[in-house]
Design a protein around this motif. Structure first.
Motif, PDB file in Angstrom:
ATOM      1  N   THR A  86       0.853  -1.193   0.000  1.00 23.06           N
ATOM      2  CA  THR A  86       0.000   0.000   0.000  1.00 23.06           C
ATOM      3  C   THR A  86       0.888   1.241   0.000  1.00 23.06           C
ATOM      4  O   THR A  86       0.931   1.993   0.983  1.00 23.06           O
ATOM      5  N   TRP A  99       2.293  -2.412   4.517  1.00 23.82           N
ATOM      6  CA  TRP A  99       1.534  -3.522   3.945  1.00 23.82           C
ATOM      7  C   TRP A  99       0.187  -3.649   4.643  1.00 23.82           C
ATOM      8  O   TRP A  99       0.053  -3.323   5.813  1.00 23.82           O
ATOM      9  N   ASP A 102      -5.317  -8.240   4.634  1.00 26.21           N
ATOM     10  CA  ASP A 102      -6.733  -7.895   4.558  1.00 26.21           C
ATOM     11  C   ASP A 102      -7.638  -9.059   4.945  1.00 26.21           C
ATOM     12  O   ASP A 102      -7.969  -9.917   4.130  1.00 26.21           O
ATOM     13  N   VAL A 341      -7.778   5.657   3.055  1.00 25.12           N
ATOM     14  CA  VAL A 341      -7.299   4.355   2.578  1.00 25.12           C
ATOM     15  C   VAL A 341      -8.110   3.913   1.364  1.00 25.12           C
ATOM     16  O   VAL A 341      -7.563   3.381   0.401  1.00 25.12           O
ATOM     17  N   GLU A 345      -5.962   3.567  -1.870  1.00 22.06           N
ATOM     18  CA  GLU A 345      -5.582   2.169  -2.098  1.00 22.06           C
ATOM     19  C   GLU A 345      -6.731   1.301  -2.593  1.00 22.06           C
ATOM     20  O   GLU A 345      -6.508   0.133  -2.924  1.00 22.06           O
TER      21      GLU A 345
ATOM     22  N   ARG B 149      -7.496   2.609  -6.624  1.00 23.75           N
ATOM     23  CA  ARG B 149      -6.178   1.998  -6.426  1.00 23.75           C
ATOM     24  C   ARG B 149      -5.246   2.288  -7.603  1.00 23.75           C
ATOM     25  O   ARG B 149      -4.039   2.416  -7.447  1.00 23.75           O
TER      26      ARG B 149
END
Lengths: 405, 405
Positions: A86, A99, A102, A341, A345, B149
């Motif tokens: 990320t 990282w 998830d 985030v 990402e 992303r």
């Protein structure tokens, strides 16, 4: 080679051994029991190369899990979750080697599936026919669904204000579900009373020994996915703290097996809590061995709203042993990070996971996370399970309207 | 060896070739374009054994995917989803060898992640900076998050009554999200107008050629997970039908590569629709080459509420070629099956996936599914994305109440 190298259970307070072949709950002194394996034998029989080509689930580590007979495994395909670079949010936080592990990509959308898969499988193996537990939502959903798959009857008690989705998941499994107009501690008392009346296995957090083993696989996977070179720092959203205990246990077992070097320091574990419920942080700051009950706790991150964890002393021990940290963040901070985030990402993490980014930002700013260190965010669930935490203000068009440019 | 054996695009109606190195949308005659690979070269270079030890995501098949440079891959760890035995519901249906391919265990909780991952990756490779699409929810959420992303700007138009969770997922990604007080067809017109004004890549279903390639990987995974012995029947919930087209394409490519025997019949594909929106079923029953618009469509299974699919002729072709079937089920039937599957197997499937069990029951009763046949249910998403479809009536206790036994 045996399917499992399970040896026995032991009390971490008295070091007394308990027979793993019998149903066990807490130790004689009221402590959670831990699982021990015959690591000496396993060391001779098992190599990292043996994992190549195994199924992409947590059962790839079956030697280090407590289920003796593969026919007792109750699986929905859980584990071996993605580990993602990320870099964009990493640059934003000043943590270049960041990282995301998830755990939203797992059955039931939460890491509770790991504890439930291993816990229910072992319960089945030991002949359990009915279990009961209190829950804030995700654990009850996971245990209910795995119990359904195992043919075990589940009784679950949940606070009325637990997330609606977890209520529906639990209900659809066919579990006996009750809501309580109170807290998880009220639900816990009701379960304890029912268990005392007999015939029910107490599946409350850490009152059975095996969910830690399921959570432990997060540590095993991190080690394997990083090629047996551990990261420097792992941030973990800490409610009951089972995952943190499990991850630390995994690394110690891998070190005993010689899969990671004995002279390499273990990852520094960071327990992240919400400012509205931070008993572990308070205890850690006082260098205490256990935490105090946190009155009137509150946070949008429902999964870490745990005022007093049964395994608090194990969590604190893992923090001290690993030279880790404990830190609290505000709800407003974690909600802002959740959005960042997603925007940077593409990952829609749960509020508990989002709290870790807020914590990483503070720890980097304060210098505790050093430049160049490899840092892992352990996101414990999918953002889609908590739709109400996202504030949305979307323009409404009429058919035929042009899109604004 | 090249990372991808991408060769060119072609129109399935005119067989005209198109340059895959350029941004392409529909063919000159308004058909979706399909992707062709240099299978002759790949046949010499690639063996099933090469897959052992590769990452547990759809990118393990990168030779047969359209992304030339691995640096352009935009991944959240999607694919290689669980394939589970489901013997208890199987016995209930009279289908002993019944399997569940569970696409709920994937980023965004829906199989749309596959199309988005491959579609966005290839868009990035071709230099796309901004895309737009209409959506009923899940596809918009997936494309928005993958676009975020990738650093691609997304514009998404969604009916006002699309599921709330998908609205929040899309919004949190930072996409330009608009609701329309109308149908997906109204949203589609608004997107088409914006695209016509220039500067936007049209990511509408099948108006870009690459999402089929992402969906195709469900077929590749089924083949690998079954050890290159294909099942007899695959049931698929059919809205736009991209997955069904993709799975059939995957099997034909594997046959050309010699990974599955040329003389083995391909799986019979079953398109399952809701009684309130069954244009493919109606066309299939008439042995037509294309479907008619289904007026006033409605079903609780939002993802298959597609009154007229752009790729309908490709769906029907796959059904005819594979000697498959098309069948509609009622909402009440699919909701009853959703509960049964959760109770018997612990899997909380989405309503679209639940429809497949209702269809399997009918096809077995009618004899079209024969005793002993291996049958796959392709569940396209997680039940947790549709909490409103579960009707729950849960007793409420007061603190101190005893649990009923």
């Amino acid at each position: 080679m045996p399917h499992s190298y399970l040896s026995h259970l032991y009390c971490p307070k008295t070091h007394e051994h308990y027979d793993a072949g019998q149903i066990q709950q807490l130790s004689a002194v009221g402590s959670p029991l831990l699982v021990a394996y015959d690591l000496d034998a396993l060391k001779g029989d098992w190599r990292p190369a043996d994992l190549v080509g195994r199924e992409a689930s947590l059962w790839r580590y079956h030697e280090l899990l407590p289920v003796l007979d593969p026919n007792n495994v109750v699986s929905l395909g859980e584990g071996f979750t993605p580990l993602l670079r990320t870099p964009r949010i990493g640059r934003e936080l000043g943590v270049d080697d960041l990282w995301l592990k998830d755990e939203g990509i797992i059955p039931t959308g939460s890491f509770k599936a790991r504890g439930a898969a291993v816990g229910v499988s072992r319960a089945k193996e030991l002949g359990v026919r009915a279990l009961a537990m209190p829950t804030n939502g995700n654990a009850g959903a996971a245990w209910s669904l795995y119990a359904a798959r195992a043919g075990i009857e589940a009784t679950v008690v949940m606070p009325e204000d637990a997330p609606l989705i977890t209520r529906n998941e639990t209900a659809i499994s066919g579990a006996h579900l009750y809501l309580v107009n109170g807290l998880i501690s009220d639900a816990g008392k009701q379960v304890a009373q029912a268990v005392a009346e007999g015939g029910l296995y107490d599946a409350s957090t850490l009152k059975e020994p095996y969910r830690i083993e399921g959570k432990k696989t997060m540590g095993l996977e991190l080690a394997e996915q990083f090629g047996w070179r551990l990261p420097e720092v792992i941030l973990y959203p800490t409610g009951g703290g089972v995952g943190l205990i499990g991850i630390h246990k995994a690394f110690k077992e891998l070190r005993e097996l010689g899969w990671i070097p004995a002279d390499q320091p273990l990852p520094r574990l960071v327990a992240v809590q919400a400012s509205g419920c931070a008993p572990i942080v308070r205890a850690w700051e006082a260098r205490a061995a256990a935490s105090e009950f946190w009155a009137d706790s509150q946070t949008v991150a429902f999964g870490i709203n745990v005022p007093k964890a049964l395994g608090d002393f194990l969590v604190l021990e893992a923090l001290y042993e690993s030279e880790g940290y404990a830190i609290a963040v505000d709800d407003a901070e974690l909600l802002a990070e959740q959005r960042k985030v997603a925007e940077l990402e593409g990952a829609f993490v749960c509020p508990e996971g989002a709290a870790l980014y807020a914590a990483a930002r503070k720890l980097r700013e304060g210098g505790w996370i050093r430049p160049g260190e490899r840092v892992v965010i352990l996101n414990t669930g999918a953002g889609i399970k908590y739709p109400d935490t996202v504030e949305v203000d979307v323009p409404l068009l009429q058919p035929g309207d042009r899109l604004p440019r």
